[in-house]
Design an enzyme around this catalytic site. Structure first.
Site, PDB file in Angstrom:
ATOM      1  N   ARG A 155      52.276  78.062   9.100  1.00 26.07           N
ATOM      2  CA  ARG A 155      52.741  77.860  10.674  1.00 26.07           C
ATOM      3  C   ARG A 155      53.165  76.510  10.831  1.00 26.07           C
ATOM      4  NH1 ARG A 155      50.292  81.904  14.954  1.00 26.07           N
ATOM      5  NH2 ARG A 155      51.260  83.771  14.211  1.00 26.07           N
ATOM      6  N   GLN A 209      59.133  78.204   9.733  1.00 28.85           N
ATOM      7  CA  GLN A 209      59.073  79.077  10.915  1.00 28.85           C
ATOM      8  C   GLN A 209      60.143  80.017  10.627  1.00 28.85           C
ATOM      9  OE1 GLN A 209      60.416  76.838  14.564  1.00 28.85           O
ATOM     10  NE2 GLN A 209      59.530  78.184  15.875  1.00 28.85           N
ATOM     11  N   ASP A 266      58.163  83.082   9.039  1.00 29.73           N
ATOM     12  CA  ASP A 266      57.125  83.647   9.490  1.00 29.73           C
ATOM     13  C   ASP A 266      57.070  85.197  10.111  1.00 29.73           C
ATOM     14  OD1 ASP A 266      54.495  83.686  11.030  1.00 29.73           O
ATOM     15  OD2 ASP A 266      54.996  82.014  12.280  1.00 29.73           O
ATOM     16  N   SER A 292      54.471  86.116  12.950  1.00 29.26           N
ATOM     17  CA  SER A 292      55.163  85.838  14.392  1.00 29.26           C
ATOM     18  C   SER A 292      56.008  86.716  14.882  1.00 29.26           C
ATOM     19  CB  SER A 292      55.346  84.252  14.482  1.00 29.26           C
ATOM     20  OG  SER A 292      54.499  83.389  14.353  1.00 29.26           O
ATOM     21  N   TYR A 308      45.432  78.837  14.436  1.00 32.17           N
ATOM     22  CA  TYR A 308      44.800  79.989  14.872  1.00 32.17           C
ATOM     23  C   TYR A 308      43.487  79.741  15.648  1.00 32.17           C
ATOM     24  CZ  TYR A 308      48.182  82.422  11.690  1.00 32.17           C
ATOM     25  OH  TYR A 308      49.165  82.863  10.937  1.00 32.17           O
TER      26      TYR A 308
END
Length: 380
Positions: free
Chosen positions: A122, A127, A130, A133, A228
């Site tokens: 992350r 990004q 990802d 997500s 997280y």
């Protein structure tokens, strides 16, 4: 280079790893793309569209798995599928490596190079890759729609000739990607929203979406590696439940999103807390597949508990397969761009993204967290 898109075989999986638009761009880069026949049908991408994009449709599933260099999936790999992969194949998919590390061990034994999309770092650079997500974003949106359909009330405040209807009160537990999207969706539907997260640094994000942040002060570190939420001590869990009880009781809808990779989901809503909720209230437990954040949750079922509906959805992104597949395909495409140079596979394990996502290579398990889950000694 030959890249294959496998058809998903799990009952509740309707997504596909690549969509025609993304394939068209990959073909222009000189890559050969093969798609298993009807792989995209459940997500409304049909074989003809893949062929127009430049892909070759393969009806023989075993041949597709056997002859490819890179195999792409989205659903968690089944054990029976591992035997189809020849030694040296690159596999990219969601693999649940911390929840089911034995799969990684088998892939290593077969000398498969396996990349788990859950382990994409992350970071700003990663990004666009990802997938965790991108799929959580869809799940958070759909969870609120499920709640609104089950709630016997309006979401927004309404002023009518018969009087004013108060807006629904929504509590979102967990302000990660799914939780933030749930907040935004509930606000768009007109609800009054509160949100809770053990990480105090997300307070600003919650407030920026128009929700009130429920502050639970904890005397311990709450953030794990990668940003997280960290698993809490029993004392911290008890304190959290005590603070949340009154907020749960006042809510028409509770959306729970708290999960800890590789562990049972933390218990946030006890049976006693559900007992204090208003008749007609709704809980949507997005952690149902990991045991649930609510004590009354049953994965894949709707449960009635003293007038409260508890919904335990499994694989919410697959209920919106068009956009879920499109977003995942873009995540995969970006990862392939990093891995492939001049039409050839070039795995640079000095790269933090490639090293972070790779769980097996050359007959070895590469991820230490997977090793820990299997009880494998460091350095082995």
């Amino acid at each position: 280079m030959r890249i294959a898109v496998a058809k998903e075989t799990l009952v509740n999986e309707s997504r596909v790893a690549l969509v025609p638009d993304v394939i068209a761009r990959l073909v222009k880069q000189g890559l050969e793309i093969q798609v298993e026949a009807s792989a995209g049908e459940k997500s409304f991408f049909f074989d003809g569209a893949y062929e127009q994009a430049g892909a070759k449709i393969i009806s023989d599933s075993d041949a597709l798995w056997r002859e490819t260099e890179v195999l792409l999936k989205i659903g968690v790999l089944q054990e029976s599928e591992i035997d189809k992969l020849p030694e040296g194949t690159v596999l990219i998919s969601f693999l649940d490596p911390l929840g089911n590390p034995a799969i990684v061990q088998r892939l290593a034994e077969r000398k498969i190079t396996a990349f788990s999309m859950e382990l994409i770092p992350r970071t700003s650079r990663a990004q666009v890759m990802d997938a965790l997500s991108s799929q959580a974003n869809i799940g958070g949106y759909k969870a609120v729609l499920l709640a609104s359909a089950a709630l016997p009330k309006f979401f927004p405040m309404l002023t009518t000739a018969a009087g004013t209807i108060k807006p629904a009160k929504v509590l979102v537990m967990g302000a990660g990607v799914a939780g933030l999207q749930a907040i935004a969706t509930a606000r768009r539907l007109g609800a009054v929203v509160e949100a809770f997260d053990i990480r105090p640094e997300v307070k600003e994000q919650v407030q920026s979406l128009g929700a009130k942040f429920v502050d639970v002060t904890l005397q311990e570190d709450t953030v794990a590696e990668g940003g997280y939420a960290k698993e809490l001590s029993e004392q911290a869990k008890q304190h959290t439940r005590e603070v949340l009880t009154q907020h749960v009781a006042a809510s028409d809808i509770v959306i729970t999103t708290a999960q800890v990779p590789g562990k049972k989901a933390p218990l946030l809503v006890t049976k006693e807390m559900v007992d204090q909720m208003k008749p007609g209230a709704v809980i949507v437990d997005m952690a149902a597949s990991q045991g649930g954040n609510c004590e009354c949750t049953e994965a894949g079922k709707n449960v009635q508990w003293n007038g409260v509906t508890i919904i335990g959805p499994v694989n919410l992104p697959a209920t919106m397969p068009v956009h879920a597949s499109e977003l995942y395909a873009k995540n995969i495409s970006a990862l392939l761009k990093l891995m492939i140079k001049d039409g050839e596979l070039n795995l640079d394990f000095e790269d933090d993204i490639i090293a972070g996502a790779c769980v097996a290579h050359g007959g070895e398990i590469r991820n230490q967290r997977v090793k820990d889950a299997l009880g494998v000694a460091v350095g082995s």
